[in-house]
Design a protein around this motif. Structure first.
Motif, PDB file in Angstrom:
ATOM      1  N   ARG A   1      35.653  50.899  35.045  1.00  0.00           N
ATOM      2  CA  ARG A   1      35.744  49.925  37.114  1.00  0.00           C
ATOM      3  C   ARG A   1      34.695  49.824  37.329  1.00  0.00           C
ATOM      4  O   ARG A   1      34.344  49.155  38.221  1.00  0.00           O
ATOM      5  CB  ARG A   1      37.019  50.859  37.867  1.00  0.00           C
ATOM      6  N   GLU A   2      33.989  50.385  36.767  1.00  0.00           N
ATOM      7  CA  GLU A   2      32.655  50.943  36.782  1.00  0.00           C
ATOM      8  C   GLU A   2      31.649  49.505  35.998  1.00  0.00           C
ATOM      9  O   GLU A   2      30.329  49.688  36.046  1.00  0.00           O
ATOM     10  CB  GLU A   2      31.591  52.313  36.604  1.00  0.00           C
ATOM     11  N   MET A   3      32.225  48.363  35.375  1.00  0.00           N
ATOM     12  CA  MET A   3      30.942  47.499  34.418  1.00  0.00           C
ATOM     13  C   MET A   3      30.357  46.887  35.614  1.00  0.00           C
ATOM     14  O   MET A   3      29.718  46.057  34.409  1.00  0.00           O
ATOM     15  CB  MET A   3      32.383  47.100  33.107  1.00  0.00           C
TER      16      MET A   3
ATOM     17  N   ASN B   1      40.584  40.948  32.568  1.00  0.00           N
ATOM     18  CA  ASN B   1      40.143  39.994  32.264  1.00  0.00           C
ATOM     19  C   ASN B   1      39.226  40.076  31.487  1.00  0.00           C
ATOM     20  O   ASN B   1      39.209  39.303  30.696  1.00  0.00           O
ATOM     21  CB  ASN B   1      39.917  39.094  33.659  1.00  0.00           C
ATOM     22  N   GLN B   2      37.984  41.252  31.629  1.00  0.00           N
ATOM     23  CA  GLN B   2      36.686  41.297  30.977  1.00  0.00           C
ATOM     24  C   GLN B   2      36.947  41.874  29.734  1.00  0.00           C
ATOM     25  O   GLN B   2      35.957  41.792  29.003  1.00  0.00           O
ATOM     26  CB  GLN B   2      35.960  41.356  31.835  1.00  0.00           C
ATOM     27  N   LEU B   3      38.486  42.737  29.314  1.00  0.00           N
ATOM     28  CA  LEU B   3      37.761  42.865  28.252  1.00  0.00           C
ATOM     29  C   LEU B   3      39.002  41.745  27.277  1.00  0.00           C
ATOM     30  O   LEU B   3      38.747  42.022  26.109  1.00  0.00           O
ATOM     31  CB  LEU B   3      39.081  44.408  28.126  1.00  0.00           C
TER      32      LEU B   3
ATOM     33  N   LEU C   1      30.465  41.048  31.759  1.00  0.00           N
ATOM     34  CA  LEU C   1      30.179  42.208  32.434  1.00  0.00           C
ATOM     35  C   LEU C   1      29.552  43.550  31.845  1.00  0.00           C
ATOM     36  O   LEU C   1      29.773  44.523  32.705  1.00  0.00           O
ATOM     37  CB  LEU C   1      30.747  41.967  33.464  1.00  0.00           C
ATOM     38  N   CYS C   2      30.453  43.728  30.405  1.00  0.00           N
ATOM     39  CA  CYS C   2      31.189  45.224  29.042  1.00  0.00           C
ATOM     40  C   CYS C   2      29.177  45.293  29.338  1.00  0.00           C
ATOM     41  O   CYS C   2      29.346  46.481  28.532  1.00  0.00           O
ATOM     42  CB  CYS C   2      31.461  43.926  28.225  1.00  0.00           C
TER      43      CYS C   2
ATOM     44  N   MET D   1      36.008  40.342  41.136  1.00  0.00           N
ATOM     45  CA  MET D   1      36.994  39.691  41.912  1.00  0.00           C
ATOM     46  C   MET D   1      37.995  39.080  41.389  1.00  0.00           C
ATOM     47  O   MET D   1      38.555  37.510  42.052  1.00  0.00           O
ATOM     48  CB  MET D   1      36.696  39.850  44.129  1.00  0.00           C
ATOM     49  N   ALA D   2      39.471  39.689  41.256  1.00  0.00           N
ATOM     50  CA  ALA D   2      39.866  38.206  39.890  1.00  0.00           C
ATOM     51  C   ALA D   2      41.178  37.753  40.483  1.00  0.00           C
ATOM     52  O   ALA D   2      41.413  38.576  41.496  1.00  0.00           O
ATOM     53  CB  ALA D   2      40.393  39.639  39.003  1.00  0.00           C
TER      54      ALA D   2
END
Length: 796
Positions: free
Chosen positions: A609-611, A629-631, A637-638, A217-218
């Motif tokens: 979004r399911e990561m 943010n993850q990418l 979470l990737c 939850m950024a």
């Protein structure tokens, strides 16, 4: 990471089919004659004259070419009486269904399939909260509620029965004064999601540790636009709020909390990441006319019938036009002859979950739920000093008691005073005086008047916390209690801002330095809409109503520039993926119904979004900012079960998205246009998933817009349907208020057989409007009904 895009969500509505199928088949077998009979017995009288018990003097109700009533009365009570009358004429089923939801009495008419929803609704106590609000209201509000109630019951006495009542085989009860407060409690729940965030946050901390909260939850980005700027607030040193200590929630209790969320989702409440609204006000220095322009479009569930009911009221001192909600005796969003207002959700943190200690004391009450065709069900509800026990409420020894504290459940809610007060406001002091009565759900109100003044206020009860930030459950041992509420005078507000512009899009309200915490850093919507609206409004030195209209209906994806370089760098797994990347490479970001890249983008984003699903072992859908943010940071979470990185995730999710689209739409990618899957789903609350009836009660059509566009049209995860969006739009021109504009998402009538059931939908999709005018020459072909008092009748 699990990918489940192709799955269709079920729900309680589908299970209602068993009880309704026989009725539907009989109705269908009757053919055109059956439907003609149903229409004849349900269509209201809209011309001529009727007598109505409880009316003081005669009232004229002129419905314009779109079915909008223009009510002309001698007194305010008679005007509101007539509003109640036409609300019931056009939306009887909606009104009855809404109060049954608040009361937790759906099982009486829908059967065992709705029992889970009734348990949730009775446990939270929405109806009890509404009952506690009545005695606290001002005398004027009570008078108008009584008049409204008399009007509803006078319409009910006319004998017309909505189709839903005939299909379900029951007649509605008379309207009660408390029924006009009940639905506002459900609206407060729908617009306040911190309970859900605490439940998710608990799972995240359990599985990923405290650091996982910001990953899943950024937090709102530093430097992103806030509604008010530093020079619009008297800033002080803000007191830092620590995130912990929190209280661990055992798995059994957590499962119960999630069951409440599932019940709410079955009712169409919450569970839509990124839903929200836009409103803004432009000062005269920025407009061609030299007077303000105010715009608003609340983003809520798109249902059949639509939530809003357009109306124009004129009585002795009441003169308001805009959007009402059937069941409520007021214009909720709109204008009067001097003042205009709009609302969006603030979403401050006004809910807390408390794990009560073993020695806590509880009050107990017993709720009896009647179930159609089944024995009654008895439900025991406990309440602690904090509020209803929403987990572990059963017999002794079945687990920890988790209680909910929430401003909307507290006694003495005077929010109805505020909304009725806005209808009468003539200036900024009147406006703010009305808002001082506001409790929940906290809203961003924008203001403008014919004298050229503009303003903003975020009213409502917002708790003050010391020592924790409210983002996770805490102990109920007394160590984490609210320290009162932010004083009304110190809530965020501004009058005549120097830059002549206030933009709200559910983004963070205040900049760093505001002395109170409205919520934690994850309370706010992503900043994309706010930034795009501001850029469009600042692009021209002088704005017209047409410019504001174009902004309100803008469908350019403000996310695409951020995601473009990351997605286009993906390694394609095959030729189909290469073709998809080339299509995206040439995309301008416009999310139109004809666009192929728009569908490719949204389908790919659904997989991304399911990561977090592997890590959390649930169906969590992250928002776009968390994915970004993850990418960008090659986040953890990737990985899938600890293996892989963001590059491999991009390849895999693109392949899954393309496979899904191919199965849905065939092998020819050039025919994968957005509108083939992205369609508005204005579905009926009870019959929307009953196949024998859905075709009659539901409304669907291709729509533009997408996730985080100004014209919000986020595709539902897994289905691509648009279930939420701009449920109402208005643009008020303060240089000539009768040149203002408004539009609903569907139509005025509740019956699917009525001529005004969906006649606004095409205009709404096309970005067109109706005249928001009190002048008869703007109403088109009209029909007038005169309501006359019965002998010796007077408004209660």
């Amino acid at each position: 990471m699990k990918t489940t895009q192709g799955k269709r969500r079920g729900g309680w509505g589908r299970r209602v089919a068993t009880g309704l199928l026989g009725t539907a088949l009989v109705l269908g077998a009757a053919g055109a004659g059956g439907y003609s009979w149903l229409r004849l017995t349900s269509e209201p009288r809209t011309a001529g004259a009727l007598t109505a018990a409880g009316l003081g003097q005669s009232v004229q109700v002129t419905r314009d070419a779109w079915g909008v009533p223009h009510i002309r009365a001698q007194t305010d009570e008679d005007a509101v009486f007539a509003l109640g009358f036409v609300h019931w004429q056009d939306r009887a089923w909606q009104m009855d269904f809404q109060r049954r939801v608040a009361q937790g009495r759906l099982s009486e008419v829908l059967g065992e399939a709705a029992l889970g929803q009734d348990r949730f609704l009775r446990t939270w106590g929405f109806q009890r909260a509404a009952l506690s609000a009545l005695p606290a209201l001002e005398d004027r509000t009570r008078r108008l509620i009584r008049a409204y109630t008399a009007g509803v019951n006078a319409a009910q006495a006319q004998g017309k029965v909505a189709p839903e009542f005939r299909i379900l085989g029951y007649r509605p009860e008379p309207w009660q004064e408390v029924d006009s407060l009940s639905w506002s409690k459900l609206m407060a729940f729908d617009l306040g999601g911190n309970y859900e965030e605490e439940v998710l946050g608990t799972r995240v901390v359990e599985r990923l540790g405290e650091g996982g909260l910001d990953a899943v939850m950024a937090p709102y980005p530093a430097g992103a636009p806030t509604i008010l700027s530093a020079d619009e607030l008297p800033l002080q040193a803000a007191q830092p709020a620590s995130r912990l200590p929190s209280q661990a929630v055992p798995p059994g209790a957590l499962a119960e909390l999630r069951a409440h969320l599932a019940a709410a989702r079955a009712l169409g409440l919450q569970a839509v990441p990124g839903k929200g609204s836009n409103d803004w006000v432009v000062g005269g220095a920025r407009t061609e006319s030299g007077k303000p322009i105010l715009a608003d479009d609340p983003h809520l569930a798109l249902t059949a019938p639509m939530l809003w009911y357009l109306a124009d009221l004129q009585g002795g001192g009441l003169n308001a036009i805009g959007a009402s909600i059937p069941g409520l005796p007021a214009i909720v969003i709109g204008r009067n002859e001097r003042v205009a207002w709009g609302v969006t959700n603030v979403n401050p943190d006004v809910q807390d979950l408390y794990l009560e200690p073993e020695d806590a004391t509880f009050r107990t009450r017993t709720e009896v739920i009647r179930v159609k065709g089944q024995p009654d069900v008895t439900l025991m509800v406990r309440e602690s000093a904090h509020g209803p026990v929403v987990s572990g409420a059963g017999a002794e020894g079945l687990g920890p008691r988790v209680a909910l504290k929430w401003t909307a459940l507290a006694a003495g809610d005077t929010t109805m005073d505020a909304f009725l007060g806005l209808n009468y406001a003539q200036n900024w002091p009147d406006f703010t005086r009305a808002l001082s009565r506001y409790v929940a759900p906290s809203q961003s109100f924008v203001y403008a008047d014919v004298d050229g003044n503009t303003g903003y206020y975020a009213p409502g009860r917002v708790p003050i916390r010391r020592g924790w930030d409210g983002s996770l459950p805490v102990s109920g041992d007394g160590s984490r209690e609210w320290q009162g509420f932010i004083p009304f005078e110190q809530l965020p507000h501004v009058y005549n801002p120097k830059d002549n512009l206030v933009v709200t899009a559910n983004n963070q309200v205040t900049p760093p330095g505001y002395p109170y915490a409205l919520g934690n850093a994850r309370n706010w919507s992503e900043p994309y809409r706010a930034a795009r609206i501001t850029a469009l409004l600042e692009a021209k030195p002088k704005l017209s109503v047409a410019d504001v209209q174009a902004t309100q209906t803008d469908t350019l994806s403000p996310m695409w520039p951020d995601f473009r370089p990351l997605l286009l760098a993906a390694r394609p797994a095959d030729d189909e993926a290469r073709r998809a990347l080339e299509a995206l490479r040439g995309w301008d970001g416009q999310q139109t119904v004809e666009s192929v890249p728009s569908l490719l983008f949204e389908a790919w984003m659904m997989g991304l979004r399911e990561m977090a699903r592997d890590e959390l072992n649930d169906e969590t859908v992250m928002n776009s900012l968390s994915v970004l943010n993850q990418l960008r940071g090659d986040g953890e979470l990737c990985a899938v079960q600890g293996q892989g990185d963001c590059a491999s995730l991009l390849t895999r999710t693109l392949t899954v998205a393309l496979t899904d689209l191919r199965e849905r739409l065939g092998p020819d990618m050039t025919r994968w246009t957005y509108g083939r899957l992205h369609q508005v789903a204005s579905n009926h609350r009870a019959f929307g998933k009953v196949s024998a009836l859905a075709w009659l009660f539901n409304h669907s059509a291709p729509t533009p817009g997408g996730t985080n566009t100004v014209n919000v049209a986020r595709p539902e995860h897994g289905t691509f349907r648009q279930t939420h969006g701009p449920s109402y739009r208005q643009i008020v021109d303060l240089s000539d208020p009768d040149r203002s504009l408004y539009i609903g998402s569907l139509g005025q009538a509740g019956s699917p057989l009525a001529p005004h059931a969906d006649d606004q939908m095409k205009r709404w999709i096309a970005g067109e409007y109706l005249p928001m005018s009190t002048r008869p020459q703007d109403w088109g072909q009209a029909r007038t009904l005169t309501l006359r008092p019965t002998a010796g009748s007077s408004t209660p």
